[in-house]
Design a protein around this motif. Structure first.
Motif, PDB file in Angstrom:
ATOM      1  N   ILE A 195       0.852  -1.205  -0.152  1.00  0.00           N
ATOM      2  CA  ILE A 195      -0.025  -0.132  -0.018  1.00  0.00           C
ATOM      3  C   ILE A 195       0.742   1.222  -0.049  1.00  0.00           C
ATOM      4  O   ILE A 195       0.484   2.374  -0.872  1.00  0.00           O
ATOM      5  N   ALA A 196       1.842   1.201   0.800  1.00  0.00           N
ATOM      6  CA  ALA A 196       2.666   2.492   0.982  1.00  0.00           C
ATOM      7  C   ALA A 196       3.656   2.570  -0.559  1.00  0.00           C
ATOM      8  O   ALA A 196       3.787   3.662  -0.912  1.00  0.00           O
ATOM      9  N   GLU A 197       3.898   1.600  -1.100  1.00  0.00           N
ATOM     10  CA  GLU A 197       4.364   1.632  -2.526  1.00  0.00           C
ATOM     11  C   GLU A 197       3.613   2.364  -3.278  1.00  0.00           C
ATOM     12  O   GLU A 197       3.886   3.274  -4.155  1.00  0.00           O
ATOM     13  N   ILE A 198       2.546   1.730  -3.463  1.00  0.00           N
ATOM     14  CA  ILE A 198       1.266   2.546  -4.410  1.00  0.00           C
ATOM     15  C   ILE A 198       0.952   3.911  -3.974  1.00  0.00           C
ATOM     16  O   ILE A 198       1.008   4.917  -5.044  1.00  0.00           O
ATOM     17  N   ARG A 199       1.091   4.100  -2.761  1.00  0.00           N
ATOM     18  CA  ARG A 199       0.847   5.501  -2.470  1.00  0.00           C
ATOM     19  C   ARG A 199       1.881   6.529  -3.023  1.00  0.00           C
ATOM     20  O   ARG A 199       1.483   7.560  -3.364  1.00  0.00           O
ATOM     21  N   THR A 200       3.263   6.133  -2.696  1.00  0.00           N
ATOM     22  CA  THR A 200       4.390   6.895  -3.232  1.00  0.00           C
ATOM     23  C   THR A 200       4.161   6.952  -4.726  1.00  0.00           C
ATOM     24  O   THR A 200       4.403   8.195  -5.238  1.00  0.00           O
ATOM     25  N   LEU A 201       3.768   5.995  -5.493  1.00  0.00           N
ATOM     26  CA  LEU A 201       3.630   6.002  -6.983  1.00  0.00           C
ATOM     27  C   LEU A 201       2.576   7.345  -7.196  1.00  0.00           C
ATOM     28  O   LEU A 201       2.603   7.877  -8.292  1.00  0.00           O
ATOM     29  N   HIS A 202       1.469   7.082  -6.496  1.00  0.00           N
ATOM     30  CA  HIS A 202       0.234   7.736  -6.832  1.00  0.00           C
ATOM     31  C   HIS A 202       0.546   9.092  -6.609  1.00  0.00           C
ATOM     32  O   HIS A 202       0.328  10.483  -7.428  1.00  0.00           O
ATOM     33  N   GLU A 203       1.414   9.554  -5.399  1.00  0.00           N
ATOM     34  CA  GLU A 203       1.955  10.791  -5.209  1.00  0.00           C
ATOM     35  C   GLU A 203       2.648  11.488  -6.443  1.00  0.00           C
ATOM     36  O   GLU A 203       2.693  12.869  -6.750  1.00  0.00           O
ATOM     37  N   ARG A 204       3.664  10.769  -6.900  1.00  0.00           N
ATOM     38  CA  ARG A 204       4.317  11.098  -7.981  1.00  0.00           C
ATOM     39  C   ARG A 204       3.494  11.481  -9.184  1.00  0.00           C
ATOM     40  O   ARG A 204       3.910  12.317  -9.882  1.00  0.00           O
ATOM     41  N   MET A 205       2.605  10.541  -9.436  1.00  0.00           N
ATOM     42  CA  MET A 205       1.476  10.885 -10.637  1.00  0.00           C
ATOM     43  C   MET A 205       0.842  12.069 -10.403  1.00  0.00           C
ATOM     44  O   MET A 205       0.880  12.789 -11.506  1.00  0.00           O
ATOM     45  N   VAL A 206       0.463  12.383  -9.000  1.00  0.00           N
ATOM     46  CA  VAL A 206      -0.270  13.706  -8.687  1.00  0.00           C
ATOM     47  C   VAL A 206       0.766  14.933  -9.183  1.00  0.00           C
ATOM     48  O   VAL A 206       0.254  15.643  -9.810  1.00  0.00           O
ATOM     49  N   SER A 207       1.891  14.786  -8.729  1.00  0.00           N
ATOM     50  CA  SER A 207       3.042  15.714  -9.103  1.00  0.00           C
ATOM     51  C   SER A 207       3.166  16.102 -10.556  1.00  0.00           C
ATOM     52  O   SER A 207       2.931  17.231 -11.189  1.00  0.00           O
ATOM     53  N   HIS A 208       3.020  15.146 -11.414  1.00  0.00           N
ATOM     54  CA  HIS A 208       3.078  15.092 -12.836  1.00  0.00           C
ATOM     55  C   HIS A 208       1.771  15.729 -13.446  1.00  0.00           C
ATOM     56  O   HIS A 208       1.678  16.415 -14.363  1.00  0.00           O
ATOM     57  N   HIS A 209       0.517  15.176 -12.739  1.00  0.00           N
ATOM     58  CA  HIS A 209      -0.496  15.791 -13.238  1.00  0.00           C
ATOM     59  C   HIS A 209      -0.575  17.490 -12.819  1.00  0.00           C
ATOM     60  O   HIS A 209      -1.086  18.085 -13.951  1.00  0.00           O
ATOM     61  N   ASP A 210      -0.233  18.010 -11.718  1.00  0.00           N
ATOM     62  CA  ASP A 210      -0.356  19.292 -11.383  1.00  0.00           C
ATOM     63  C   ASP A 210       0.630  20.085 -12.257  1.00  0.00           C
ATOM     64  O   ASP A 210       0.341  21.272 -12.511  1.00  0.00           O
ATOM     65  N   ALA A 211       1.911  19.392 -12.716  1.00  0.00           N
ATOM     66  CA  ALA A 211       2.864  20.127 -13.648  1.00  0.00           C
ATOM     67  C   ALA A 211       2.608  20.042 -15.007  1.00  0.00           C
ATOM     68  O   ALA A 211       2.917  20.528 -15.903  1.00  0.00           O
ATOM     69  N   ARG A 212       1.148  19.306 -15.402  1.00  0.00           N
ATOM     70  CA  ARG A 212       0.869  19.133 -16.697  1.00  0.00           C
ATOM     71  C   ARG A 212       1.845  18.474 -17.487  1.00  0.00           C
ATOM     72  O   ARG A 212       1.978  18.765 -18.974  1.00  0.00           O
ATOM     73  N   GLU A 213       2.395  17.554 -16.934  1.00  0.00           N
ATOM     74  CA  GLU A 213       3.492  16.547 -17.686  1.00  0.00           C
ATOM     75  C   GLU A 213       2.885  15.402 -17.959  1.00  0.00           C
ATOM     76  O   GLU A 213       2.852  14.213 -17.328  1.00  0.00           O
ATOM     77  N   ARG A 214       2.139  15.417 -18.989  1.00  0.00           N
ATOM     78  CA  ARG A 214       1.490  14.149 -19.579  1.00  0.00           C
ATOM     79  C   ARG A 214       2.200  12.813 -19.772  1.00  0.00           C
ATOM     80  O   ARG A 214       1.919  11.916 -19.503  1.00  0.00           O
ATOM     81  N   THR A 215       3.475  13.026 -20.358  1.00  0.00           N
ATOM     82  CA  THR A 215       4.215  12.036 -20.874  1.00  0.00           C
ATOM     83  C   THR A 215       4.588  11.176 -19.489  1.00  0.00           C
ATOM     84  O   THR A 215       4.377   9.973 -19.219  1.00  0.00           O
ATOM     85  N   GLU A 216       4.942  11.806 -18.471  1.00  0.00           N
ATOM     86  CA  GLU A 216       5.651  11.505 -17.324  1.00  0.00           C
ATOM     87  C   GLU A 216       4.277  10.900 -16.547  1.00  0.00           C
ATOM     88  O   GLU A 216       4.733  10.021 -15.548  1.00  0.00           O
ATOM     89  N   TYR A 217       3.342  11.681 -16.520  1.00  0.00           N
ATOM     90  CA  TYR A 217       2.038  11.108 -15.867  1.00  0.00           C
ATOM     91  C   TYR A 217       1.669   9.587 -16.308  1.00  0.00           C
ATOM     92  O   TYR A 217       1.588   8.809 -15.377  1.00  0.00           O
ATOM     93  N   PHE A 218       1.747   9.397 -17.454  1.00  0.00           N
ATOM     94  CA  PHE A 218       1.056   8.301 -18.102  1.00  0.00           C
ATOM     95  C   PHE A 218       2.075   6.992 -17.720  1.00  0.00           C
ATOM     96  O   PHE A 218       1.903   5.965 -17.761  1.00  0.00           O
ATOM     97  N   HIS A 219       3.464   7.341 -17.752  1.00  0.00           N
ATOM     98  CA  HIS A 219       4.464   6.516 -17.492  1.00  0.00           C
ATOM     99  C   HIS A 219       4.291   5.992 -15.962  1.00  0.00           C
ATOM    100  O   HIS A 219       4.417   4.737 -15.628  1.00  0.00           O
ATOM    101  N   VAL A 220       3.940   6.867 -15.269  1.00  0.00           N
ATOM    102  CA  VAL A 220       3.770   6.587 -13.966  1.00  0.00           C
ATOM    103  C   VAL A 220       2.452   6.001 -13.558  1.00  0.00           C
ATOM    104  O   VAL A 220       2.360   4.738 -12.925  1.00  0.00           O
ATOM    105  N   ASN A 221       1.271   6.105 -14.264  1.00  0.00           N
ATOM    106  CA  ASN A 221       0.242   5.535 -14.414  1.00  0.00           C
ATOM    107  C   ASN A 221       0.199   4.281 -14.721  1.00  0.00           C
ATOM    108  O   ASN A 221      -0.311   3.231 -14.019  1.00  0.00           O
ATOM    109  N   GLN A 222       1.188   3.824 -15.719  1.00  0.00           N
ATOM    110  CA  GLN A 222       1.402   2.564 -16.424  1.00  0.00           C
ATOM    111  C   GLN A 222       2.021   1.672 -15.113  1.00  0.00           C
ATOM    112  O   GLN A 222       1.752   0.508 -14.957  1.00  0.00           O
TER     113      GLN A 222
END
Length: 232
Positions: free
Chosen positions: A113-140
């Motif tokens: 759970i902690a691992e998924i939460r860390t990845l999720h927080e990284r994905m949120v950061s990319h979303h907020d920065a509108r970094e689409r490519t990086e966002y979808f990489h973490v999403n995958q």
């Protein structure tokens, strides 16, 4: 608008077959080699700095993945994408997500759970920065790890094989900004259900997330096909 081809370094000889396969797959998934186009074998050999043997071995792998079609004595072409195939694909993926959610609730550890939460927080950061490519990489990464943590190797193999086609369809559909925001909200609910280990809610949120993604991809592809037919 077509993307400019990215400059590429010659491939290293270490794990050459895998390297050629990975690079060629990326070119298909990202539309650099569009659906229906012929694979320019000689040009790619020059670009990659390899002989035709590893390239043809890579084409066999991509043919098995359904990304290219091998034509007897005529080379290879990038496989077309049809609405029916994409609809069938997401129908299966929804079922896999439902099963994955139920297994996850039973098997996920606190560290998982902690691992998924860390990845999720990284994905949120990319979303907020509108970094689409990086966002979808973490999403995958998140979707792969969720399926991996579910602890069923058959499920993981199916998911990984089909997720290649999902990625391609999503890229071709060029999803709207609004779907990006909706997807993040769905991931928030998935994380919440995972944290509480609520099997029913987790399986429902994961399958609905995939269903909504499929609906958005199909709508995007319909619009593109309609526009192409009108301009063609």
């Amino acid at each position: 608008m077509a993307q400019e081809p990215r400059s590429r370094e010659p491939l290293k000889r270490l794990s050459l077959h895998e390297a050629v396969t990975d690079r060629l797959r990326e070119m298909v998934l990202e539309g650099e080699l569009p659906p229906g186009s012929r694979i320019p074998e000689m040009r790619l050999c020059d670009e990659f700095g390899v002989s035709r043997t590893p390239l043809r071995e890579a084409l066999k792998v991509l043919a098995n993945e359904g990304l290219v079609r091998l034509l007897p004595n005529r080379g290879a072409v990038v496989a077309e994408v049809t609405l029916a195939e994409v609809a069938d694909l997401f129908e299966v993926m929804v079922g896999l997500e439902d099963l994955s959610g139920r297994l996850l609730a039973e098997r996920v550890s606190d560290d998982g759970i902690a691992e998924i939460r860390t990845l999720h927080e990284r994905m949120v950061s990319h979303h907020d920065a509108r970094e689409r490519t990086e966002y979808f990489h973490v999403n995958q990464q998140i979707h792969h790890r969720l399926t991996e943590i579910a602890g069923n190797t058959v499920l993981l193999d199916l998911y990984d094989n089909l997720s290649v086609k999902v990625r391609r369809a999503r890229y071709l559909a060029n999803l709207q900004e609004g779907r990006w925001d909706e997807s993040l909200a769905e991931h928030e609910r998935i994380l919440d259900a995972l944290t509480r280990r609520d099997a029913g809610e987790l399986s429902r949120e994961m399958s609905e997330h995939m269903r909504h993604t499929g609906d958005a991809v199909l709508q995007g592809l319909r619009e593109i096909m309609t526009e192409t037919a009108q301009t063609g």
